[in-house]
Design a protein around this motif. Structure first.
Motif, PDB file in Angstrom:
ATOM      1  N   PHE A  26      36.723   0.114 -44.760  1.00 51.40           N
ATOM      2  CA  PHE A  26      37.188  -0.498 -43.520  1.00 51.40           C
ATOM      3  C   PHE A  26      36.034  -0.549 -42.538  1.00 51.40           C
ATOM      4  O   PHE A  26      35.104   0.226 -42.608  1.00 51.40           O
ATOM      5  CB  PHE A  26      38.417   0.204 -42.935  1.00 51.40           C
ATOM      6  N   VAL A  27      36.137  -1.537 -41.655  1.00 55.69           N
ATOM      7  CA  VAL A  27      35.111  -1.758 -40.640  1.00 55.69           C
ATOM      8  C   VAL A  27      35.811  -1.774 -39.292  1.00 55.69           C
ATOM      9  O   VAL A  27      36.858  -2.398 -39.142  1.00 55.69           O
ATOM     10  CB  VAL A  27      34.406  -3.110 -40.865  1.00 55.69           C
ATOM     11  N   THR A  28      35.256  -1.077 -38.326  1.00 54.81           N
ATOM     12  CA  THR A  28      35.761  -1.162 -36.965  1.00 54.81           C
ATOM     13  C   THR A  28      34.666  -1.787 -36.115  1.00 54.81           C
ATOM     14  O   THR A  28      33.485  -1.482 -36.287  1.00 54.81           O
ATOM     15  CB  THR A  28      36.208   0.219 -36.433  1.00 54.81           C
ATOM     16  N   PHE A  29      35.078  -2.702 -35.232  1.00 53.33           N
ATOM     17  CA  PHE A  29      34.098  -3.498 -34.507  1.00 53.33           C
ATOM     18  C   PHE A  29      34.622  -3.782 -33.106  1.00 53.33           C
ATOM     19  O   PHE A  29      35.756  -4.232 -32.945  1.00 53.33           O
ATOM     20  CB  PHE A  29      33.865  -4.806 -35.264  1.00 53.33           C
ATOM     21  N   ASN A  30      33.803  -3.512 -32.094  1.00 52.28           N
ATOM     22  CA  ASN A  30      34.167  -3.835 -30.719  1.00 52.28           C
ATOM     23  C   ASN A  30      33.648  -5.231 -30.421  1.00 52.28           C
ATOM     24  O   ASN A  30      32.448  -5.476 -30.430  1.00 52.28           O
ATOM     25  CB  ASN A  30      33.569  -2.820 -29.739  1.00 52.28           C
ATOM     26  N   LEU A  31      34.568  -6.149 -30.143  1.00 52.34           N
ATOM     27  CA  LEU A  31      34.217  -7.547 -29.926  1.00 52.34           C
ATOM     28  C   LEU A  31      33.622  -7.835 -28.551  1.00 52.34           C
ATOM     29  O   LEU A  31      33.010  -8.874 -28.366  1.00 52.34           O
ATOM     30  CB  LEU A  31      35.466  -8.428 -30.094  1.00 52.34           C
ATOM     31  N   LEU A  32      33.817  -6.934 -27.599  1.00 54.52           N
ATOM     32  CA  LEU A  32      33.456  -7.169 -26.201  1.00 54.52           C
ATOM     33  C   LEU A  32      34.126  -8.461 -25.731  1.00 54.52           C
ATOM     34  O   LEU A  32      33.560  -9.548 -25.769  1.00 54.52           O
ATOM     35  CB  LEU A  32      31.947  -7.236 -25.983  1.00 54.52           C
ATOM     36  N   ALA A  33      35.377  -8.337 -25.334  1.00 51.16           N
ATOM     37  CA  ALA A  33      36.197  -9.481 -24.934  1.00 51.16           C
ATOM     38  C   ALA A  33      35.485 -10.322 -23.884  1.00 51.16           C
ATOM     39  O   ALA A  33      34.884  -9.784 -22.957  1.00 51.16           O
ATOM     40  CB  ALA A  33      37.547  -8.999 -24.405  1.00 51.16           C
ATOM     41  N   PRO A  34      35.550 -11.656 -24.029  1.00 53.91           N
ATOM     42  CA  PRO A  34      34.874 -12.548 -23.079  1.00 53.91           C
ATOM     43  C   PRO A  34      35.306 -12.357 -21.622  1.00 53.91           C
ATOM     44  O   PRO A  34      34.543 -12.667 -20.709  1.00 53.91           O
ATOM     45  CB  PRO A  34      35.257 -13.948 -23.565  1.00 53.91           C
ATOM     46  N   CYS A  35      36.483 -11.834 -21.406  1.00 57.47           N
ATOM     47  CA  CYS A  35      36.914 -11.619 -20.016  1.00 57.47           C
ATOM     48  C   CYS A  35      36.175 -10.444 -19.384  1.00 57.47           C
ATOM     49  O   CYS A  35      36.164 -10.298 -18.161  1.00 57.47           O
ATOM     50  CB  CYS A  35      38.423 -11.412 -19.941  1.00 57.47           C
ATOM     51  N   ILE A 100      39.456  -3.681 -44.919  1.00 58.83           N
ATOM     52  CA  ILE A 100      40.313  -3.626 -43.732  1.00 58.83           C
ATOM     53  C   ILE A 100      39.410  -3.782 -42.516  1.00 58.83           C
ATOM     54  O   ILE A 100      38.424  -3.060 -42.383  1.00 58.83           O
ATOM     55  CB  ILE A 100      41.076  -2.288 -43.655  1.00 58.83           C
ATOM     56  N   ILE A 101      39.726  -4.725 -41.637  1.00 55.93           N
ATOM     57  CA  ILE A 101      38.926  -4.981 -40.441  1.00 55.93           C
ATOM     58  C   ILE A 101      39.728  -4.541 -39.220  1.00 55.93           C
ATOM     59  O   ILE A 101      40.866  -4.979 -39.031  1.00 55.93           O
ATOM     60  CB  ILE A 101      38.567  -6.475 -40.300  1.00 55.93           C
ATOM     61  N   CYS A 102      39.136  -3.680 -38.398  1.00 55.91           N
ATOM     62  CA  CYS A 102      39.770  -3.181 -37.170  1.00 55.91           C
ATOM     63  C   CYS A 102      38.952  -3.681 -35.983  1.00 55.91           C
ATOM     64  O   CYS A 102      37.762  -3.398 -35.890  1.00 55.91           O
ATOM     65  CB  CYS A 102      39.790  -1.653 -37.165  1.00 55.91           C
ATOM     66  N   LEU A 103      39.594  -4.440 -35.106  1.00 54.88           N
ATOM     67  CA  LEU A 103      38.896  -5.041 -33.972  1.00 54.88           C
ATOM     68  C   LEU A 103      39.357  -4.442 -32.658  1.00 54.88           C
ATOM     69  O   LEU A 103      40.558  -4.305 -32.422  1.00 54.88           O
ATOM     70  CB  LEU A 103      39.143  -6.560 -33.951  1.00 54.88           C
TER      71      LEU A 103
END
Length: 181
Positions: A26-35, A100-103
């Motif tokens: 599994f990978v966890t990734f912080n997308l840094l929301a555009p808002c 498994i992708i966790c965002l």
């Protein structure tokens, strides 16, 4: 030596009648929301880019957040994220960098979600999402191939009311090992 240990581990599963070893990633990734993403003014001054608007949220510049979302999808799909219709009618699907992708900071805005849903469609991928409470525009998302895992149950909960922090627990069962939980 490591190869022999892995072979012994695989053989142990086979001896018990399992069709294949119980291995997944599994990978966890912080997308840094555009808002929330803001480009520092000093960076804009150095870039000499007339389209750079320092100090304003990325969300106010659709081309920037759309391009970043597309690049993120390509990254999550291990660089093979092009979804194409083949001549024989079979739709090509991306290979994920993890099973498994966790965002984190997944943005709950239709235009943003469409980018991810187009690249990782619901027919092939199961999505579980939880939006932060109140006026927050982001939250958490977990996705994986429907053919690989079955959802036993899932739950969203508040970690702390300060900042409306949430957590998402997902209990999955691998389809290739239905006896394991």
């Amino acid at each position: 030596m490591a190869s022999q240990q892995q072979h012994a581990h695989d053989a142990a599963f086979t001896l018990r009648g399992h069709p294949k070893p119980l291995q997944f990633s599994f990978v966890t990734f912080n997308l840094l929301a555009p808002c929330y993403a803001v480009r520092p003014p000093a960076l804009c001054e150095r870039s000499q880019n007339s389209g750079c608007s320092g100090g304003s949220p990325e969300w106010s510049q659709p081309q920037r957040w759309q391009q970043r979302a597309e690049r993120t999808c390509t990254f999550l799909a291990d660089g093979t994220c092009t979804v194409q219709q083949r001549e024989d009618g079979i739709r090509e699907q991306p290979k994920l960098i993890g099973d498994i992708i966790c965002l984190q900071e997944y943005l709950f805005e239709p235009a943003y979600e469409e980018i991810f849903q187009t690249r990782f469609p619901a027919e092939t991928f199961r999505w579980i999402k939880a939006k932060r409470p109140g006026s927050k525009r982001d939250g958490l998302a977990v996705f994986f191939r429907r053919a690989d895992f079955h959802v036993e149950k899932w739950r969203c909960f508040t970690l702390t009311p300060l900042g409306d922090r949430i957590g998402l627990l997902v209990h999955l069962r691998p389809t290739w090992a239905p006896h394991m939980h």
